[in-house]
Design an enzyme around this catalytic site. Structure first.
Site, PDB file in Angstrom:
ATOM      1  N   CYS A   1      -6.150  -2.210   3.332  1.00  7.12           N
ATOM      2  CA  CYS A   1      -5.022  -2.586   2.768  1.00  7.12           C
ATOM      3  C   CYS A   1      -5.265  -2.186   1.193  1.00  7.12           C
ATOM      4  CB  CYS A   1      -4.723  -4.387   2.753  1.00  7.12           C
ATOM      5  SG  CYS A   1      -3.448  -4.819   1.891  1.00  7.12           S
TER       6      CYS A   1
ATOM      7  N   CYS B   1      -0.340   2.739   0.097  1.00  3.65           N
ATOM      8  CA  CYS B   1      -0.109   1.581   0.772  1.00  3.65           C
ATOM      9  C   CYS B   1      -0.470   2.164   2.220  1.00  3.65           C
ATOM     10  CB  CYS B   1       0.973   0.939   0.726  1.00  3.65           C
ATOM     11  SG  CYS B   1       1.580  -0.253   1.884  1.00  3.65           S
TER      12      CYS B   1
HETATM   13  N1  DGL Z   1      -0.658  -2.087   3.484  1.00  3.98           N
HETATM   14  C1  DGL Z   1      -0.809  -2.741   2.427  1.00  3.98           C
HETATM   15  C2  DGL Z   1      -1.256  -1.927   1.192  1.00  3.98           C
HETATM   16  O1  DGL Z   1      -2.005  -0.834   1.630  1.00  3.98           O
HETATM   17  C3  DGL Z   1       0.251  -3.684   1.737  1.00  3.98           C
HETATM   18  C4  DGL Z   1       1.524  -4.274   2.191  1.00  3.98           C
HETATM   19  C5  DGL Z   1       2.037  -5.206   1.863  1.00  3.98           C
HETATM   20  O2  DGL Z   1       2.643  -5.426   0.951  1.00  3.98           O
HETATM   21  O3  DGL Z   1       1.877  -6.324   2.391  1.00  3.98           O
HETATM   22  O4  DGL Z   1      -1.138  -2.003   0.023  1.00  3.98           O
END
Ligand code: DGL
Length: 268
Positions: free
Chosen positions: A75, A185
């Site tokens: 993430c 993301c």
């Molecule tokens: N998947 C996450 C990232 O790579 C974030 C998504 C979210 O905002 O929860 O930033």
């Protein structure tokens, strides 16, 4: 003491990190992966830094209790908010955090136009500012926040008319300016075919999943902690529902989302 048999813990605010888990499994097929999606608290990207830190600490504590030899923060948002603090708290653990693949894009397109699509938190954090300043002298870099796309992927609805319209509006200001688009993301790779259709084939779409998987492998190899034998994947989610787990497995297996909700409704 870590052993080869311990899990590689992988976490994200939801199902997005499965795009990284796919690379991890490809690069290390013999490993045991424990994936945790915090969908009950997603999206992280519009929260405060303190909230994302608290949520990340809570998830990692849960994973640590299961025995980890490495942690992959799948993430970008949690990496920018909490990787430093997690490394301080767990100094003996291998911790790899995904970051927007800006270096890859800048190396491939020196002097080019690069869009970085990420959550508002990732784009506003100090960590990204430092990365940006390394490359914005030579390249034209555009920050493209796309918080709604996280919820769209969490709902498994990337191919709907509304999503296509939203993405069309989002990219209109950058038409003809991009050589590459960095998906900063981990949810976004699941919408990459839709994004690519909108941008046209000439924009190179990149993400940090492969680099993160290779770095994790390198660190485990260096520590003598790579495992042999059959691999394993366990998927858990704070939103403890069969729907989110089915969506997670579907994403891991690379199945299209187009018919996902129809099949859910029909009970297939
Ligand atoms: N998947 C996450 C990232 O790579 C974030 C998504 C979210 O905002 O929860 O930033």
């Amino acid at each position: 003491m870590n052993t080869k048999e311990d899990y590689i813990g992988v976490f994200d605010s939801g199902v997005g990190g499965i795009s990284v888990l796919r690379h991890l499994r490809r690069v290390m097929p013999n490993e045991r992966f424990l994936y945790y999606g915090d969908s009950a608290n997603a999206p992280y990207g519009i929260r405060t830094k303190a909230e994302v830190q608290a949520l990340s600490f809570a998830v990692v504590e849960k994973l640590m209790a299961r025995g980890l030899k490495a942690l992959v923060i799948a993430c970008n948002t949690a990496t920018s908010a909490a990787v430093k603090e997690l490394r301080e708290k767990y100094p003996d653990l291998i911790i790899v955090g995904i970051e927007p693949a800006l270096k890859l894009a800048a190396d491939r397109y020196p002097g080019g136009g690069i869009g970085v699509m990420a959550t508002p938190m990732t784009l506003s954090e100090e960590k990204f500012a430092r990365l940006l300043h390394r490359y914005d002298v030579t390249c034209d870099i555009y920050k493209i926040p796309a918080p709604r796309l996280v919820e769209i992927v969490e709902a498994g609805k990337v191919d709907t008319r509304r999503t296509i319209d939203m993405l069309q509006r989002l990219f209109t200001p950058y038409r003809g300016r991009l050589d590459a688009l960095v998906l900063g993301c981990t949810h976004y790779p699941f919408a990459s075919h839709t994004i690519s259709r909108i941008l046209g084939g000439q924009v190179d779409i990149l993400d940090g999943g492969d680099g993160t998987a290779r770095e994790t492998r390198r660190r485990l190899d260096e520590a003598g902690l790579l495992r042999e034998g059959p691999g394993e994947v366990v998927i858990e989610n704070s939103w403890n529902s069969p729907e989110i787990l089915r969506l997670s497995w579907r994403l891991l297996e690379g199945k299209s989302l187009t018919n996902h909700w129809k099949e859910e409704k029909d009970g297939k």
